[in-house]
Design an enzyme around this catalytic site. Structure first.
Site, PDB file in Angstrom:
ATOM      1  N   GLU A  37     -24.103  15.598  22.805  1.00 18.25           N
ATOM      2  CA  GLU A  37     -22.669  15.533  22.501  1.00 18.25           C
ATOM      3  C   GLU A  37     -22.517  15.180  21.030  1.00 18.25           C
ATOM      4  OE1 GLU A  37     -18.947  13.860  25.010  1.00 18.25           O
ATOM      5  OE2 GLU A  37     -20.299  12.318  24.281  1.00 18.25           O
ATOM      6  N   ASP A  50     -12.701   5.456  19.922  1.00 19.07           N
ATOM      7  CA  ASP A  50     -13.979   4.906  19.473  1.00 19.07           C
ATOM      8  C   ASP A  50     -13.842   3.491  18.952  1.00 19.07           C
ATOM      9  OD1 ASP A  50     -15.696   7.131  19.992  1.00 19.07           O
ATOM     10  OD2 ASP A  50     -14.637   8.188  18.396  1.00 19.07           O
ATOM     11  N   TYR A 101     -15.370  14.338  32.500  1.00 13.06           N
ATOM     12  CA  TYR A 101     -15.790  13.119  31.803  1.00 13.06           C
ATOM     13  C   TYR A 101     -15.045  11.943  32.437  1.00 13.06           C
ATOM     14  CZ  TYR A 101     -17.099  10.324  27.640  1.00 13.06           C
ATOM     15  OH  TYR A 101     -17.622   9.393  26.778  1.00 13.06           O
TER      16      TYR A 101
END
Length: 251
Positions: free
Chosen positions: A59, A70, A184
């Protein structure tokens, strides 16, 4: 060597790899890194090392100035990559070199601003031309993804969507209907980062997603070490590890 000459569409190669692992009774290891960190050559070498060490899917994260999901470790990495001048054309070049030299399918984790700025159809076509199998776009809900879905279908790559612990069954149904490649499953609410333990409820989330789709389900965000990855492998089709690998590379 990579499987570039195959007749399979990129999305089919990704799904085939994950389903083959499932049939073998093994979960996939999905390994994340930031393109351009610590520099372009270093990140390319790191991705190749991950594949050689057994990563089943790679990824690649293009550096972006506002990495919404993040945490601090990856934020520092993307800032360093941007400060060094890494741009999307550089990332596509890296992906092209990477996919020519490894068998592991490559997907991007990319924010929709980058897709929209380039244009969804062009972006998807360039990903496919570089050998990528798909893209995770964490800030794009399936209900608003029509243009991106058309573009990925035309290019033959996988549009991968996130399922969160707070997702309603209506949202999970939309993710299942629109997504390809894998789902995901977000192990933790909040941003990426190291966690002392797996978040409660991730196994239940994977079970809820399974009620809507036969797509492989990979869990990430908060999978921080080998023990946690092994635990995820007990109930999901794959474990996604990012922050721990980016921190190790920085060290």
């Amino acid at each position: 060597m990579a499987e570039r000459g195959t007749a399979l569409a990129p999305v089919e190669r990704l799904e085939g790899r994950l389903r083959g692992l499932r049939a073998d009774g093994r979960a996939a290891l999905v390994a994340y890194g930031v393109a351009g960190y610590p520099d372009l050559d270093g990140s390319l070498a790191a991705f190749r090392a991950m594949a050689e060490a057994g990563a089943d899917v790679l990824e690649v994260g293009p550096p972006y100035s506002d990495p919404l999901i993040d945490g601090p470790v990856i934020q520092r990495a993307v800032t360093a990559a941007l400060d060094a001048g890494t741009r999307l054309d550089d990332v596509l070049g890296l992906v092209n070199e990477l996919t020519a030299s490894v068998d592991a399918p490559v997907v991007l984790l990319v924010y929709y601003n980058l897709v929209a700025h380039r244009g969804p159809r062009r972006f998807a076509a360039e990903l496919a031309a570089a050998g990528a199998c798909g893209a995770v776009v964490p800030d794009l809900p399936p209900e608003e993804a029509g243009e991106w879905l058309d573009a990925t279908a035309a290019a033959g790559i996988a549009p991968v969507f996130l399922a969160a612990p707070t997702s309603t069954d209506t949202r999970l149904s939309a993710v299942a209907k629109s997504g390809r490649g894998f789902v995901y499953a977000q192990a933790s609410l909040g941003v990426t980062g190291l966690r002392a333990s797996l978040a409660a409820g991730i196994q239940d989330l994977v079970g809820r997603v399974r009620a809507h789709t036969d797509l492989p389900i990979c869990a990430g965000i908060g999978v921080s070490n080998a023990d946690q990855a092994a635990a995820v492998a007990g109930f999901a089709d794959g474990a996604i590890v990012g922050t721990a690998l980016v921190r190790r590379l920085g060290d």
